[in-house]
Design an enzyme around this catalytic site. Structure first.
Site, PDB file in Angstrom:
ATOM      1  N   SER A 107     -42.008 -18.081  33.364  1.00  0.00           N
ATOM      2  CA  SER A 107     -41.100 -17.124  33.042  1.00  0.00           C
ATOM      3  C   SER A 107     -41.725 -15.801  33.468  1.00  0.00           C
ATOM      4  O   SER A 107     -42.084 -15.705  34.284  1.00  0.00           O
ATOM      5  CB  SER A 107     -40.664 -17.217  31.635  1.00  0.00           C
ATOM      6  OG  SER A 107     -39.408 -16.426  31.318  1.00  0.00           O
ATOM      7  N   ASP A 124     -32.013 -24.671  33.864  1.00  0.00           N
ATOM      8  CA  ASP A 124     -32.269 -23.298  33.255  1.00  0.00           C
ATOM      9  C   ASP A 124     -31.154 -22.448  32.840  1.00  0.00           C
ATOM     10  O   ASP A 124     -30.653 -22.194  34.053  1.00  0.00           O
ATOM     11  CB  ASP A 124     -33.572 -22.845  34.180  1.00  0.00           C
ATOM     12  CG  ASP A 124     -34.079 -21.636  33.655  1.00  0.00           C
ATOM     13  OD1 ASP A 124     -33.569 -21.244  32.527  1.00  0.00           O
ATOM     14  OD2 ASP A 124     -34.917 -21.105  34.245  1.00  0.00           O
ATOM     15  N   HIS A 183     -35.451 -24.010  30.632  1.00  0.00           N
ATOM     16  CA  HIS A 183     -36.125 -22.808  30.890  1.00  0.00           C
ATOM     17  C   HIS A 183     -37.550 -23.117  30.516  1.00  0.00           C
ATOM     18  O   HIS A 183     -38.509 -22.411  31.273  1.00  0.00           O
ATOM     19  CB  HIS A 183     -35.707 -21.544  30.041  1.00  0.00           C
ATOM     20  CG  HIS A 183     -36.447 -20.333  30.727  1.00  0.00           C
ATOM     21  ND1 HIS A 183     -36.375 -19.893  32.010  1.00  0.00           N
ATOM     22  CD2 HIS A 183     -37.268 -19.438  30.008  1.00  0.00           C
ATOM     23  CE1 HIS A 183     -37.216 -18.844  32.106  1.00  0.00           C
ATOM     24  NE2 HIS A 183     -37.690 -18.405  30.829  1.00  0.00           N
TER      25      HIS A 183
END
Length: 429
Positions: free
Chosen positions: A258, A380, A408
């Site tokens: 991320s 995601d 995610h």
């Protein structure tokens, strides 16, 4: 430029609902056939990295306090998600960077240091109650998840020098048991999170024979920031370099999930000699920093940060990440995810990062020279798969691996698959 923001992440896009984490039941410590000790039987299915089974691994619990305790890792299911913009106050709470440095390791270390041979060494003082390091917030006692509790016992703070000064930051990390790999794997984490994210994948990386470090980026986790340093991008980069220079000392495979992908790209471009390869997991790299949030009046910024810490918001983030898990488990994981928010300087550090402007690495992407693996969870909901494809084409030397039925936090819900991908990529010529 994609501008949609989701709960707890600075660089985000919207896609499908993330998959649910399906955790197998854990055996009670001391139960018949339950493994004890630092390592389990090599043939145990939970550590069979070559297995085609992508279900979440069952990791046996060891409550016997050895040095270091059993390597179990908890993911911060909450610190990586952001809500869509719904008013200035909510934005202030949701898009803020955060800064409670994490502290994890086998042996607890105080912030006291001793000089020897011109250097600095950590002075340990043993663990606190239940083996937890005394610098962790007392709320750690309320966490029920055995994975999180075991990881919390393997916490260490290492002294990291601040620039050319004589000052040190006691910086949290999970340190490998053996440091012999020519290309160590260094794991970063998501926005407003800590190295607890890696509690499921880290044991698998160790079992595969890799030298793995799980670090807390300056401004996140559980480090000692009593004397608050700047928490801007430059400070985070410098802190990571000083830690690498002092302890790792070899070109590394740098892994960033991320927003951690933005941290990794920024570092690789500025210190190419320190990074051999990159692994970017559901990378969030196309937002232009914190945007207008950097211009918020300080009073409004602090109100927003207070909202970011609240249990309902964190619980919402947890439910967004993993659909269908029992409410009791969501509540416990939420407590894990907001544990670092109880550090006394967390609000100040978070506001500091927000006001600094945050990460904007769009112009650096094409400067990355290292081989790069992009791992993309097909479900995601936080970062659009289209943005991952865009990154694939913009990076000079990259390839992508999609992970089915994953959201995610792919390194959390598919730890065996992610560990295998990282291990193979790290060892490939």
């Amino acid at each position: 430029m994609h501008s949609t923001t989701i709960l707890f992440d600075l660089n985000t896009g919207i896609t499908e609902e993330p998959s649910c984490l399906q955790e197998e039941p854990l055996r009670d410590p001391g139960a018949d056939d339950a493994e004890t000790g630092l390592f389990v039987e090599p043939k145990s299915p939970q550590f069979n990295i070559d297995s085609n089974d992508d279900d979440v691994d069952e990791v046996p619990i060891n409550t016997i306090h050895i040095e270091p305790p059993t390597h179990m890792y908890e993911a911060n299911y909450n610190g990586d998600f952001r809500k869509e913009k719904k008013g200035l106050l909510v934005m202030a709470a949701l898009r803020l960077g955060s800064l409670p440095p994490a502290t994890l390791a086998a042996t607890t270390a105080t912030k006291k240091c001793e000089r020897f041979n011109g250097g600095v060494k950590v002075v340990g003082d043993g663990g606190g109650d239940n083996g937890f390091p005394p610098f962790l917030p007392k709320e750690v006692e309320k966490i029920k998840d055995p994975f999180a509790r075991n990881l919390a016992r393997r916490i260490k703070r290492l002294p990291v020098q601040i620039g050319c000064s004589e000052s040190y930051i006691m910086s949290s990390c999970v340190q490998p048991l053996v440091q012999t790999d020519p290309s160590p794997v260094v794991l970063l984490h998501c926005f407003d999170s800590s190295c607890l994210e890696w509690r499921r994948a880290y044991p698998l990386l160790e079992e595969s024979g890799l030298e793995a470090w799980a670090l807390d980026v300056l401004g996140w986790g559980f480090s000692d920031l009593g004397s608050l340093p700047p928490c801007n991008v430059a400070s985070k980069r410098c802190h990571l370099y000083q830690l690498w220079k002092s302890y790792i000392k070899r070109p590394m495979v740098l892994v960033g999930p991320s927003l951690g992908a933005a941290v990794a790209i920024d570092f690789a471009v500025n210190y190419p000699e320190a990074v051999e390869k990159l692994v970017l997991i559901n990378p969030s790299v196309y937002a232009e920093g914190t945007g207008n949030l950097a211009k918020l009046p300080k009073v409004v910024a602090y109100v927003g940060v207070s909202l970011l810490k609240t249990f309902p918001l964190r619980l919402y983030a947890n439910l967004l990440a993993f659909d269908g898990i029992p409410l009791s488990k969501s509540v416990d994981w939420t407590n894990v995810g907001r544990l670092h928010c109880h550090m006394p300087w967390w609000k100040d550090a978070t506001v500091n990062f927000m006001a600094s402007g945050g990460y904007n690495v769009v112009s650096q992407i094409k400067q990355v020279k290292q081989k790069t693996l992009i791992i993309c969870g097909e479900n995601d909901k936080i970062v659009s798969n289209q943005l991952a494809m865009r990154l694939l084409f913009e990076l000079p030397n990259a390839r992508m691996q999609r992970v089915p039925d994953s959201g995610h936090l792919t390194h959390v819900d598919k730890p065996r698959r992610v560990a295998k991908l990282i291990s193979d990529f790290a060892r490939a010529k």
